[in-house]
Design a protein around this motif. Structure first.
Motif, PDB file in Angstrom:
ATOM      1  N   SER A  21       0.842  -1.186   0.000  1.00  0.00           N
ATOM      2  CA  SER A  21       0.000   0.000   0.000  1.00  0.00           C
ATOM      3  C   SER A  21       0.881   1.241   0.000  1.00  0.00           C
ATOM      4  CB  SER A  21      -0.898  -0.009   1.235  1.00  0.00           C
ATOM      5  OG  SER A  21      -1.620   1.193   1.320  1.00  0.00           O
ATOM      6  N   SER A  22       0.776   2.039  -1.059  1.00  0.00           N
ATOM      7  CA  SER A  22       1.605   3.244  -1.150  1.00  0.00           C
ATOM      8  C   SER A  22       1.229   4.256  -0.071  1.00  0.00           C
ATOM      9  CB  SER A  22       1.466   3.871  -2.535  1.00  0.00           C
ATOM     10  OG  SER A  22       0.129   4.251  -2.777  1.00  0.00           O
ATOM     11  N   LYS A  23      -0.048   4.295   0.312  1.00  0.00           N
ATOM     12  CA  LYS A  23      -0.463   5.213   1.387  1.00  0.00           C
ATOM     13  C   LYS A  23       0.233   4.870   2.692  1.00  0.00           C
ATOM     14  CE  LYS A  23      -4.808   4.355   0.889  1.00  0.00           C
ATOM     15  NZ  LYS A  23      -5.277   3.692  -0.279  1.00  0.00           N
ATOM     16  N   ARG A  24       0.328   3.615   2.990  1.00  0.00           N
ATOM     17  CA  ARG A  24       0.968   3.195   4.239  1.00  0.00           C
ATOM     18  C   ARG A  24       2.467   3.418   4.205  1.00  0.00           C
ATOM     19  NH1 ARG A  24      -2.404  -2.101   6.137  1.00  0.00           N
ATOM     20  NH2 ARG A  24      -4.442  -1.187   5.819  1.00  0.00           N
ATOM     21  N   ILE A  25       3.100   3.197   3.074  1.00  0.00           N
ATOM     22  CA  ILE A  25       4.543   3.399   2.962  1.00  0.00           C
ATOM     23  C   ILE A  25       4.883   4.875   3.075  1.00  0.00           C
ATOM     24  CG2 ILE A  25       6.510   3.202   1.389  1.00  0.00           C
ATOM     25  CD1 ILE A  25       5.225   0.578   0.390  1.00  0.00           C
ATOM     26  N   ILE A  26       4.129   5.733   2.391  1.00  0.00           N
ATOM     27  CA  ILE A  26       4.374   7.171   2.469  1.00  0.00           C
ATOM     28  C   ILE A  26       4.137   7.683   3.879  1.00  0.00           C
ATOM     29  CG2 ILE A  26       3.505   9.416   1.690  1.00  0.00           C
ATOM     30  CD1 ILE A  26       3.083   8.075  -1.058  1.00  0.00           C
ATOM     31  N   THR A  27       3.093   7.189   4.540  1.00  0.00           N
ATOM     32  CA  THR A  27       2.813   7.605   5.910  1.00  0.00           C
ATOM     33  C   THR A  27       3.924   7.169   6.849  1.00  0.00           C
ATOM     34  OG1 THR A  27       0.439   7.472   5.476  1.00  0.00           O
ATOM     35  CG2 THR A  27       1.118   7.494   7.767  1.00  0.00           C
ATOM     36  N   LEU A  28       4.427   5.961   6.687  1.00  0.00           N
ATOM     37  CA  LEU A  28       5.527   5.494   7.527  1.00  0.00           C
ATOM     38  C   LEU A  28       6.783   6.333   7.313  1.00  0.00           C
ATOM     39  CD1 LEU A  28       6.671   3.402   9.526  1.00  0.00           C
ATOM     40  CD2 LEU A  28       7.383   2.081   7.530  1.00  0.00           C
ATOM     41  N   LEU A  29       7.107   6.640   6.051  1.00  0.00           N
ATOM     42  CA  LEU A  29       8.276   7.467   5.773  1.00  0.00           C
ATOM     43  C   LEU A  29       8.120   8.873   6.348  1.00  0.00           C
ATOM     44  CD1 LEU A  29       9.114   6.396   2.112  1.00  0.00           C
ATOM     45  CD2 LEU A  29      10.308   5.783   4.219  1.00  0.00           C
ATOM     46  N   ALA A  30       6.927   9.442   6.240  1.00  0.00           N
ATOM     47  CA  ALA A  30       6.691  10.774   6.811  1.00  0.00           C
ATOM     48  C   ALA A  30       6.790  10.727   8.333  1.00  0.00           C
ATOM     49  CB  ALA A  30       5.317  11.296   6.382  1.00  0.00           C
ATOM     50  N   PHE A  31       6.319   9.664   8.957  1.00  0.00           N
ATOM     51  CA  PHE A  31       6.425   9.517  10.403  1.00  0.00           C
ATOM     52  C   PHE A  31       7.882   9.422  10.837  1.00  0.00           C
ATOM     53  CE2 PHE A  31       6.590   6.806  14.209  1.00  0.00           C
ATOM     54  CZ  PHE A  31       5.870   7.615  15.077  1.00  0.00           C
ATOM     55  N   ILE A  32       8.688   8.697  10.073  1.00  0.00           N
ATOM     56  CA  ILE A  32      10.119   8.592  10.375  1.00  0.00           C
ATOM     57  C   ILE A  32      10.785   9.957  10.240  1.00  0.00           C
ATOM     58  CG2 ILE A  32      12.299   7.605   9.550  1.00  0.00           C
ATOM     59  CD1 ILE A  32      10.676   5.040   8.929  1.00  0.00           C
ATOM     60  N   ILE A  33      10.419  10.715   9.207  1.00  0.00           N
ATOM     61  CA  ILE A  33      10.979  12.057   9.027  1.00  0.00           C
ATOM     62  C   ILE A  33      10.612  12.959  10.194  1.00  0.00           C
ATOM     63  CG2 ILE A  33      10.816  14.144   7.603  1.00  0.00           C
ATOM     64  CD1 ILE A  33      10.605  12.264   5.179  1.00  0.00           C
ATOM     65  N   VAL A  34       9.367  12.890  10.658  1.00  0.00           N
ATOM     66  CA  VAL A  34       8.946  13.695  11.808  1.00  0.00           C
ATOM     67  C   VAL A  34       9.747  13.309  13.047  1.00  0.00           C
ATOM     68  CG1 VAL A  34       7.035  14.096  13.418  1.00  0.00           C
ATOM     69  CG2 VAL A  34       6.640  14.225  10.983  1.00  0.00           C
ATOM     70  N   GLY A  35       9.916  12.023  13.273  1.00  0.00           N
ATOM     71  CA  GLY A  35      10.666  11.576  14.444  1.00  0.00           C
ATOM     72  C   GLY A  35      12.118  12.004  14.412  1.00  0.00           C
ATOM     73  N   VAL A  36      12.754  11.851  13.258  1.00  0.00           N
ATOM     74  CA  VAL A  36      14.158  12.237  13.127  1.00  0.00           C
ATOM     75  C   VAL A  36      14.317  13.746  13.265  1.00  0.00           C
ATOM     76  CG1 VAL A  36      16.081  12.343  11.488  1.00  0.00           C
ATOM     77  CG2 VAL A  36      14.830  10.217  11.816  1.00  0.00           C
ATOM     78  N   SER A  37      13.430  14.512  12.640  1.00  0.00           N
ATOM     79  CA  SER A  37      13.554  15.970  12.737  1.00  0.00           C
ATOM     80  C   SER A  37      13.267  16.460  14.157  1.00  0.00           C
ATOM     81  CB  SER A  37      12.639  16.662  11.734  1.00  0.00           C
ATOM     82  OG  SER A  37      11.288  16.401  12.018  1.00  0.00           O
ATOM     83  N   TYR A  38      12.360  15.805  14.864  1.00  0.00           N
ATOM     84  CA  TYR A  38      12.110  16.179  16.255  1.00  0.00           C
ATOM     85  C   TYR A  38      13.336  15.903  17.121  1.00  0.00           C
ATOM     86  CZ  TYR A  38      10.286  16.159  20.982  1.00  0.00           C
ATOM     87  OH  TYR A  38      10.106  16.397  22.317  1.00  0.00           O
ATOM     88  N   LEU A  39      13.934  14.731  16.960  1.00  0.00           N
ATOM     89  CA  LEU A  39      15.127  14.409  17.738  1.00  0.00           C
ATOM     90  C   LEU A  39      16.288  15.331  17.388  1.00  0.00           C
ATOM     91  CD1 LEU A  39      14.976  10.513  17.719  1.00  0.00           C
ATOM     92  CD2 LEU A  39      14.516  12.048  19.627  1.00  0.00           C
ATOM     93  N   ALA A  40      16.439  15.638  16.102  1.00  0.00           N
ATOM     94  CA  ALA A  40      17.508  16.556  15.691  1.00  0.00           C
ATOM     95  C   ALA A  40      17.260  17.954  16.243  1.00  0.00           C
ATOM     96  CB  ALA A  40      17.603  16.596  14.173  1.00  0.00           C
ATOM     97  N   ASP A  41      16.004  18.356  16.283  1.00  0.00           N
ATOM     98  CA  ASP A  41      15.660  19.681  16.805  1.00  0.00           C
ATOM     99  C   ASP A  41      15.929  19.770  18.312  1.00  0.00           C
ATOM    100  OD1 ASP A  41      14.578  22.287  16.256  1.00  0.00           O
ATOM    101  OD2 ASP A  41      12.780  21.678  17.344  1.00  0.00           O
TER     102      ASP A  41
END
Length: 76
Positions: free
Chosen positions: A17-37
């Motif tokens: 499911s492309s919706k699920r893959i894109i959502t997972l990647l966006a969630f990972i980006i949010v997590g990484v950017s929060y930790l980096a911030d």
């Protein structure tokens, strides 16, 4: 690993499911950017961070709504 694969596959026909893959990647980006911030000198810009969070929320909403969608039954 099989749990992650089954989570990313569509519940109807078992395809990815492309919706699920894109959502997972966006969630990972949010997590990484929060930790980096929080823990580094790199700061995420607020509009970019907000737009990725909205992408995650919409993706999760659409994926959750698939469970309640009417499924077509095969003609008998």
């Amino acid at each position: 690993m099989t749990f992650l694969r089954s989570m990313l596959k569509d519940g109807i026909d078992g395809s990815w499911s492309s919706k699920r893959i894109i959502t997972l990647l966006a969630f990972i980006i949010v997590g990484v950017s929060y930790l980096a911030d929080q823990f580094t000198i790199y700061k995420a810009t607020q509009p970019l961070f907000d737009s990725v969070i909205y992408l995650v929320m919409v993706g999760l909403g659409v994926t959750a709504s698939e469970k309640f969608a009417k499924k077509d039954k095969p003609n008998e």
